[in-house]
Design an enzyme around this catalytic site. Sequence first.
Site, mmCIF file in Angstrom:
data_model
loop_
_atom_site.group_PDB
_atom_site.id
_atom_site.type_symbol
_atom_site.label_atom_id
_atom_site.label_comp_id
_atom_site.label_asym_id
_atom_site.label_seq_id
_atom_site.Cartn_x
_atom_site.Cartn_y
_atom_site.Cartn_z
ATOM 1 N N HIS A 1 49.402 46.174 46.954
ATOM 2 C CA HIS A 1 50.136 46.308 45.690
ATOM 3 C C HIS A 1 49.726 47.579 44.961
ATOM 4 O O HIS A 1 48.549 47.963 44.949
ATOM 5 C CB HIS A 1 50.035 45.067 44.808
ATOM 6 C CG HIS A 1 48.682 44.749 44.258
ATOM 7 N ND1 HIS A 1 48.198 45.317 43.112
ATOM 8 C CD2 HIS A 1 47.714 43.908 44.688
ATOM 9 C CE1 HIS A 1 46.995 44.824 42.857
ATOM 10 N NE2 HIS A 1 46.664 43.968 43.800
ATOM 11 N N ASP B 1 41.152 47.301 43.760
ATOM 12 C CA ASP B 1 42.249 46.356 43.525
ATOM 13 C C ASP B 1 43.407 47.088 42.866
ATOM 14 O O ASP B 1 43.481 47.161 41.664
ATOM 15 C CB ASP B 1 41.745 45.194 42.653
ATOM 16 C CG ASP B 1 42.756 44.084 42.523
ATOM 17 O OD1 ASP B 1 43.732 44.073 43.285
ATOM 18 O OD2 ASP B 1 42.561 43.216 41.637
ATOM 19 N N GLU C 1 51.907 42.943 41.150
ATOM 20 C CA GLU C 1 51.253 41.777 41.758
ATOM 21 C C GLU C 1 50.385 41.060 40.742
ATOM 22 O O GLU C 1 50.385 39.834 40.648
ATOM 23 C CB GLU C 1 50.393 42.229 42.950
ATOM 24 C CG GLU C 1 49.778 41.077 43.750
ATOM 25 C CD GLU C 1 48.410 40.611 43.240
ATOM 26 O OE1 GLU C 1 47.961 39.527 43.637
ATOM 27 O OE2 GLU C 1 47.799 41.322 42.405
ATOM 28 N N GLU C 2 49.652 41.848 39.952
ATOM 29 C CA GLU C 2 48.624 41.265 39.088
ATOM 30 C C GLU C 2 49.174 40.280 38.073
ATOM 31 O O GLU C 2 48.494 39.347 37.673
ATOM 32 C CB GLU C 2 47.851 42.374 38.349
ATOM 33 C CG GLU C 2 47.017 43.271 39.257
ATOM 34 C CD GLU C 2 45.849 42.544 39.916
ATOM 35 O OE1 GLU C 2 45.697 41.341 39.708
ATOM 36 O OE2 GLU C 2 45.104 43.211 40.668
ATOM 37 N N ASP D 1 44.649 43.126 50.201
ATOM 38 C CA ASP D 1 44.417 43.036 48.753
ATOM 39 C C ASP D 1 43.099 42.318 48.480
ATOM 40 O O ASP D 1 43.054 41.334 47.754
ATOM 41 C CB ASP D 1 45.583 42.314 48.074
ATOM 42 C CG ASP D 1 45.409 42.231 46.561
ATOM 43 O OD1 ASP D 1 44.657 43.054 46.010
ATOM 44 O OD2 ASP D 1 46.010 41.335 45.934
ATOM 45 N N HIS E 1 38.866 43.334 38.509
ATOM 46 C CA HIS E 1 39.488 43.181 37.185
ATOM 47 C C HIS E 1 38.575 43.617 36.041
ATOM 48 O O HIS E 1 38.667 43.073 34.938
ATOM 49 C CB HIS E 1 39.941 41.732 36.959
ATOM 50 C CG HIS E 1 41.032 41.282 37.883
ATOM 51 N ND1 HIS E 1 41.675 40.067 37.736
ATOM 52 C CD2 HIS E 1 41.629 41.883 38.942
ATOM 53 C CE1 HIS E 1 42.590 39.939 38.690
ATOM 54 N NE2 HIS E 1 42.585 41.020 39.432
#
Lengths: 468, 468
Positions: free
Chosen positions: A279, A291, A325-326, A353, A424
């Site tokens: 992504h 990420d 995606e997130e 991912d 994140h």
Amino acid sequence: MKPYQTALLSSLLIGSLSACQTQVETATTSEAIKLQQTALASQLGYDIVESLTVEVGPRLAGSPKDIIAVNWAMEKLTSLGFDRVYKEPVQVPIWERGEAKAKITFPVEQPLVITALGGSVATPAGGLQAKIARFDSLEALQQAKPEDVQGKIAFIDQKTERHITGEGYGKSVGGRSKGAVAAAQKGAVAIVIRSIGTDHDRMAHTGVMRYQDDVPKIPAAAMSNPDADLVDALLKRNPDALLELQMSPKNAGFNTSYNVIAEVTGNSKPNEIVLIGAHLDSWDEGTGAIDDGAGVAIVTAAAKHIQDLPVKPARTVRVVLYAAEEIGLVGGKAYAEAHKAELPLHYIAAESDFGAGRIYQIDTKVNESAWTEVQHALSPMSFNGVALGNNQASGGPDVSMLPALGVPVASLRQDGHDYFDYHHTPNDTLDKIDPAALAQNVAAYAQFAYIMANSTVTLTPLVTQSEK
Amino acid sequence: MKPYQTALLSSLLIGSLSACQTQVETATTSEAIKLQQTALASQLGYDIVESLTVEVGPRLAGSPKDIIAVNWAMEKLTSLGFDRVYKEPVQVPIWERGEAKAKITFPVEQPLVITALGGSVATPAGGLQAKIARFDSLEALQQAKPEDVQGKIAFIDQKTERHITGEGYGKSVGGRSKGAVAAAQKGAVAIVIRSIGTDHDRMAHTGVMRYQDDVPKIPAAAMSNPDADLVDALLKRNPDALLELQMSPKNAGFNTSYNVIAEVTGNSKPNEIVLIGAHLDSWDEGTGAIDDGAGVAIVTAAAKHIQDLPVKPARTVRVVLYAAEEIGLVGGKAYAEAHKAELPLHYIAAESDFGAGRIYQIDTKVNESAWTEVQHALSPMSFNGVALGNNQASGGPDVSMLPALGVPVASLRQDGHDYFDYHHTPNDTLDKIDPAALAQNVAAYAQFAYIMANSTVTLTPLVTQSEK
């Protein structure tokens, strides 16, 4: 042609096909081993993720940087010389982070490091202040008496376990995604969770959360692990400790983003597709290196090594860089919908991912009777340190809906022991990527895609959910 | 008394003193070994630093939390039952951090993690934006042509090396303390440095900086190591990259803080002092656990184990919790001034201010002819993993001015390989302290203080600076 002639020809054809299959397999294995060598000797993957993190950086879905990332991807894929490069629009919700501040105000002032969870509403402009109702888990909050939560800030204080598989995340992430609804149902004025992360850094881990239409929307935040330790220690001394939250995120409509796609056109079955995805969007606090800049780099570089082969494999290798995606697999769902008619032509799909740790195993989700043959075909991957695993793969977030739609998937399992240290957070930056480990990923995806694009094994039908 | 009688008595007395000395030494050694066992079995040190970080937390000199910390210390030392507990006023400058934001605005927007250096002035309210003049070191900036710096933001991009001794800090910290003056002398509008830190976390390391009266005061900040990497990579692509800084720190006068002092009164030489110190203030972004809550805990717990002995050592053991170390050894200088007359009675002094890593060596600064005897006296410390080192100690920041004033010092060397990962960042929190390593420190300080408080070795005079 008379029936016996037909039968004879068929038999000969089948015989020659079988010989041909063996030749194809031998050639494929040989080429796969060469691809591994090429990929391990190349720094293309690292160059791609370096370029994405430096030239674009954070790229929250729906934000201006998201479009800069889409433009970056179109240019990068075009410059790499893929046979086809195109993009498909995806409508994505816009969420703006704003500020998030917190402090204990009683019995002593202690500033806390927090971050808003993705999708959270704001506090009142002047902030809010309340006592804290602490729970060991989402389940404990769900079972609480409303009078113990009413008017308080719910605090889910569950630690995330460290595992190579990342399975600790699955055990604790419910508090992030479902905590706000559970807390609001008991009358909480806000929810704060211990970060879903395995680190001891003073950084909070963001991530998407969900509301429910019939439940009041309350602000939702995560605090860093050291801050959660501190709040715990304070609550043990004084259960009437007061927490002040001030958060200004907002939901701001929708924007058009894009799934960005590149293809290496198949040599003999160009309509059949081996999909390798990642992504393109990221959270906004780091530069989206692990990420999922790593995934973008891995699948793009893998496909590029196949693009550069003198003879392309039978099927088309399609790189899909998913949007958004997130914030809820928005690009993945849009792809499945837009390509509904074409899904039967998707031979197999996989998404990278899970950071940049080495791949130690490949699992698949294919027809059970085909599994042994698929494992045999994929066996050259073992030279790259990839063991053959099981047939229980989900394929990765953005392709996770494909098996239910009949599409086989594979999961190339990465060593994720430190993935949730950085996931994140502002710490998701380029320096967390080991170039050698990234190259091993590129080699594995190149081998996987090439072998699958030449495979003569029939992978379908998949067992349906009810049969499983 | 006739001369020969006097001589005889003297000789007997000396003989009996020698025997007595040996007895004292044996008893001291035995007691020192017991103290080690007591300290290693106790969690008092950890409880103290836990209490300080949870009940007080960040305590920037001159801030309201500083006074809360002083009150905490007075109460803690009193509750531990020391023979004397008192405080001495120290005037400390007030500096308020305000906000510090930075981003690259051209060629692409990239938010950066920065922190204001302690003492920095603010940017204009709307911030400032300029090109970047990058230098490998302070020295390179000092040698630059003014036209290469004029109107730009100077960027000192020196990495800090990792060493057990922490010596990498000394090599790079000049950029932090002297960079603003050097940059302003060349016409820079601000200075930003790569953090003086060995980590790869997205956290900037603060720390004190200095201005010079005849040089314009420009804003000074540090950026995290990953951010410095990013800026480097951007500058390689485009040397005209623009950096925007917005900082609102301010200097706000003076406040009264305190050196907080506790004593175990000496048994036979109560006017002579063995000083073990640490600093009570901390930077404001972490909770001041390793810097210097650990030191506060180590020396306090060490003294408490001596306080609890049935027979106190000969000299007084004085715990000094210094005010305002971080902003320029303010408490240390105030102590030296206030106790000027008493300094000849200071037998030896040592400060714990290097985190909570294990002590692996003890160095001293004593009269050269006494060194062998001192080493012999301190030899029980080897049972606690502490090797006997050299006679080149500085004693620690707040006692570093004492050797020049004639006071012997010791440096109990801690393993600092990870100290500069966390130093002066939000990451300076309790979880970074290993309780077992902290207890080893307590044991070492207890042994050191006890042995020195009973020592019969004459440590003075020290060599003067010119003799050295």
